[in-house]
Design an enzyme around this catalytic site. Sequence first.
Site, PDB file in Angstrom:
ATOM      1  N   ASP A 144      -1.987   6.600   6.207  1.00  0.00           N
ATOM      2  CA  ASP A 144      -2.979   5.633   5.739  1.00  0.00           C
ATOM      3  C   ASP A 144      -3.236   4.667   6.900  1.00  0.00           C
ATOM      4  O   ASP A 144      -2.413   3.813   7.201  1.00  0.00           O
ATOM      5  CB  ASP A 144      -2.428   4.889   4.514  1.00  0.00           C
ATOM      6  CG  ASP A 144      -3.365   3.777   4.019  1.00  0.00           C
ATOM      7  OD1 ASP A 144      -4.440   3.587   4.625  1.00  0.00           O
ATOM      8  OD2 ASP A 144      -3.002   3.116   3.033  1.00  0.00           O
ATOM      9  N   TRP A 152       0.824  -1.211   0.000  1.00  0.00           N
ATOM     10  CA  TRP A 152       0.000   0.000   0.000  1.00  0.00           C
ATOM     11  C   TRP A 152       0.851   1.251   0.000  1.00  0.00           C
ATOM     12  O   TRP A 152       0.554   2.223  -0.697  1.00  0.00           O
ATOM     13  CB  TRP A 152      -0.999  -0.014   1.159  1.00  0.00           C
ATOM     14  CG  TRP A 152      -1.922  -1.183   1.084  1.00  0.00           C
ATOM     15  CD1 TRP A 152      -2.036  -2.193   1.988  1.00  0.00           C
ATOM     16  CD2 TRP A 152      -2.851  -1.502   0.026  1.00  0.00           C
ATOM     17  NE1 TRP A 152      -2.970  -3.110   1.557  1.00  0.00           N
ATOM     18  CE2 TRP A 152      -3.482  -2.714   0.381  1.00  0.00           C
ATOM     19  CE3 TRP A 152      -3.195  -0.875  -1.176  1.00  0.00           C
ATOM     20  CZ2 TRP A 152      -4.456  -3.318  -0.441  1.00  0.00           C
ATOM     21  CZ3 TRP A 152      -4.147  -1.479  -1.983  1.00  0.00           C
ATOM     22  CH2 TRP A 152      -4.765  -2.678  -1.618  1.00  0.00           C
ATOM     23  N   LYS A 171     -12.104  -2.103   6.473  1.00  0.00           N
ATOM     24  CA  LYS A 171     -11.246  -2.929   7.325  1.00  0.00           C
ATOM     25  C   LYS A 171     -11.664  -2.859   8.793  1.00  0.00           C
ATOM     26  O   LYS A 171     -11.624  -3.843   9.491  1.00  0.00           O
ATOM     27  CB  LYS A 171      -9.770  -2.504   7.205  1.00  0.00           C
ATOM     28  CG  LYS A 171      -9.245  -2.425   5.797  1.00  0.00           C
ATOM     29  CD  LYS A 171      -8.861  -3.774   5.229  1.00  0.00           C
ATOM     30  CE  LYS A 171      -8.638  -3.756   3.737  1.00  0.00           C
ATOM     31  NZ  LYS A 171      -7.674  -2.771   3.257  1.00  0.00           N
TER      32      LYS A 171
HETATM   33  C1  PLP Z   1      -7.081  -2.191   1.938  1.00  0.00           C
HETATM   34  C2  PLP Z   1      -6.069  -1.122   2.044  1.00  0.00           C
HETATM   35  C3  PLP Z   1      -5.963  -0.113   1.072  1.00  0.00           C
HETATM   36  C4  PLP Z   1      -6.809  -0.084  -0.191  1.00  0.00           C
HETATM   37  O1  PLP Z   1      -8.068   0.336   0.086  1.00  0.00           O
HETATM   38  P1  PLP Z   1      -9.164   0.540  -1.106  1.00  0.00           P
HETATM   39  O2  PLP Z   1     -10.301   1.055  -0.315  1.00  0.00           O
HETATM   40  O3  PLP Z   1      -9.376  -0.795  -1.714  1.00  0.00           O
HETATM   41  O4  PLP Z   1      -8.618   1.511  -2.057  1.00  0.00           O
HETATM   42  C5  PLP Z   1      -5.023   0.874   1.268  1.00  0.00           C
HETATM   43  N1  PLP Z   1      -4.240   0.890   2.348  1.00  0.00           N
HETATM   44  C6  PLP Z   1      -4.307  -0.064   3.304  1.00  0.00           C
HETATM   45  C7  PLP Z   1      -3.397   0.002   4.480  1.00  0.00           C
HETATM   46  C8  PLP Z   1      -5.230  -1.101   3.175  1.00  0.00           C
HETATM   47  O5  PLP Z   1      -5.296  -2.049   4.118  1.00  0.00           O
END
Ligand code: PLP
Length: 355
Positions: A167, A100, A191
């Site tokens: 993030d 990511w 998540k």
């Molecule tokens: C799942 C995830 C993403 C991607 O998220 P999307 O909503 O599919 O764009 C980005 N960063 C992290 C840390 C993730 O776990």
Amino acid sequence: MKKHNFSAGPCILPQSVMQKASQAVVDFNGMGLSLIEISHRSKEFVEVMETARALALEHLGLSDKGYTALYLQGGASLEFLMVAYNLLENKAAYLNTGTWSSKAIKEAKLFGELVEVASSKDKNFNYIPKQFEIPGDADYFHFTSNNTIFGTQVKDIPETKVPVVCDMSSDIFSRQLDFSKFDLIYAGAQKNMGPAGTTLVVVKEEILGKVSRQIPSMLDYKVHIGKDSMFNTPSVFAVYVSMLTLQWLKDLGGIAEIEKINNSKANLLYGEIDRNPLFNGFVENAADRSNMNATFNLTENANKEVFDQLWKEAGINGLNGHRSVGGYRASMYNALPLESVQVLVDVMQEFERKS
Ligand SMILES: *Cc1c(COP(=O)(O)O)cnc(C)c1O
């Protein structure tokens, strides 16, 4: 029978939230209408949006501190470029701890100079780099707090004077941190706080409006703030379920309480991974292990077929590791009960007895 759901995302949500959400799809608050067939401008939905925004700030301890919470669309993946679009004038610093982070770096490179302060790519991202310098003239510093795929987690927020962007998709609302050290936090809901379809962005307003480029309206945080997160039709259902999940968390005692439960779950599982001679943890140092996503492998002489059959029979779902790591990944997000982790640990012990 309800499965023990260790899926990495989309993933488990609290049962009580599912029940309320399914009811609201049929009849929202006794209106005689479904939540998903009313105007997003109705006072009923505006209240949902405002409650969800306020709860997010409240949980993070950021109410009345110059921050705004937005529920946007496009996933965390759109934030990879929106962050740079809104904040990157000359140069930005990024810590590379996995898939990511690498994707965020790729997007940001389109907007200016990018300094990768450190990377753990040399060991397939099985550790968190600790020694690095963040340039004092960077427009911001970006990192991923929890590496969902590799199972590592940044435990100490790196110190810097430049704005910090994070993030937090896979560990938001799971542990106490000084959230006022962050200037922009984003997280895809699927998540730890809701269904797929909305992304929480918490931004300190004073960092915005400093780049010289023109920003298209949909990608401009200031536009979304000006319209109270209703510039266009929001993902009404995803925002509603996120609101319910944040209320569930509040009733439980907030981040302080869920953190204790999350620690118990992680200690239980990692304890077994370390004790059981048939398993190896993927992460190099125990201190870097994620409390949300535990990654592990079978040792060479262990029989994969036997183990896979045992956990499937026990009603466990979503244990296969990501293709870039292999092995297994047990995701233990907020809504996963301790009992589910106990079931997995029991299976690991039964596997040892049968081998
Ligand atoms: C799942 C995830 C993403 C991607 O998220 P999307 O909503 O599919 O764009 C980005 N960063 C992290 C840390 C993730 O776990």
